[in-house]
Design a protein around this motif. Structure first.
Motif, PDB file in Angstrom:
ATOM      1  N   ALA A 193      34.654  39.744  35.852  1.00  0.00           N
ATOM      2  CA  ALA A 193      34.596  40.603  34.889  1.00  0.00           C
ATOM      3  C   ALA A 193      33.729  42.010  35.258  1.00  0.00           C
ATOM      4  N   LEU A 194      32.549  41.761  35.957  1.00  0.00           N
ATOM      5  CA  LEU A 194      31.762  42.654  36.427  1.00  0.00           C
ATOM      6  C   LEU A 194      32.232  43.389  37.627  1.00  0.00           C
ATOM      7  N   PHE A 195      33.237  42.507  38.506  1.00  0.00           N
ATOM      8  CA  PHE A 195      33.711  43.026  39.733  1.00  0.00           C
ATOM      9  C   PHE A 195      34.927  44.020  39.227  1.00  0.00           C
ATOM     10  N   LEU A 196      35.575  43.851  38.270  1.00  0.00           N
ATOM     11  CA  LEU A 196      36.630  44.690  37.921  1.00  0.00           C
ATOM     12  C   LEU A 196      36.063  45.919  37.194  1.00  0.00           C
ATOM     13  N   ARG A 197      35.141  45.847  36.430  1.00  0.00           N
ATOM     14  CA  ARG A 197      34.518  46.755  35.862  1.00  0.00           C
ATOM     15  C   ARG A 197      33.780  47.857  36.859  1.00  0.00           C
ATOM     16  N   LEU A 198      33.220  47.289  37.693  1.00  0.00           N
ATOM     17  CA  LEU A 198      32.508  48.014  38.958  1.00  0.00           C
ATOM     18  C   LEU A 198      33.497  48.661  39.967  1.00  0.00           C
ATOM     19  N   ARG A 199      34.875  48.061  39.897  1.00  0.00           N
ATOM     20  CA  ARG A 199      35.874  48.572  40.747  1.00  0.00           C
ATOM     21  C   ARG A 199      36.430  49.738  39.868  1.00  0.00           C
ATOM     22  N   ARG A 200      36.613  49.720  38.621  1.00  0.00           N
ATOM     23  CA  ARG A 200      37.518  50.621  37.717  1.00  0.00           C
ATOM     24  C   ARG A 200      36.268  51.930  37.590  1.00  0.00           C
TER      25      ARG A 200
END
Length: 102
Positions: free
Chosen positions: A80-87
């Motif tokens: 979830a953190l990875f996807l948020r950071l990527r976005r």
């Protein structure tokens, strides 16, 4: 299981843990850090299983289930953190997290 078998498995478990910690510290990509953290968690899990088998005690298996549950929760939060950071930043570099103040 003999004592020498236990020592060999514990050395393998310590090696897995060391490789995982090195991967977390050396890699900058957040996805690679998550994979390395999973490798680091598999080391103590293997140690718990080996110690439980050596002492003929089922508590090692219970601790393995606890580590497995912790790893699953870590993957869920980490992705979830990875996807948020990527976005937000367009990169998977973990150093970009410091720019997300506010």
């Amino acid at each position: 299981m003999t004592g020498s078998d236990l020592i060999g498995i514990m050395i393998l478990a310590a090696g897995l843990f060391a490789v995982g910690v090195f991967g977390v510290l050396a890699r900058r990509g957040m996805l690679f850090q998550l994979v390395a953290l999973e490798v680091a968690l598999s080391g103590p899990a293997l140690g718990f299983i080996a110690a439980g088998a050596y002492h003929a005690d089922p508590e090692g298996q219970g601790m393995f289930i606890l580590v497995l549950t912790l790893a699953a929760a870590e993957v869920a939060v980490g992705l979830a953190l990875f996807l948020r950071l990527r976005r937000l930043t367009g990169t998977d570099d973990s150093d970009a997290i410091s720019g997300l103040k506010g």
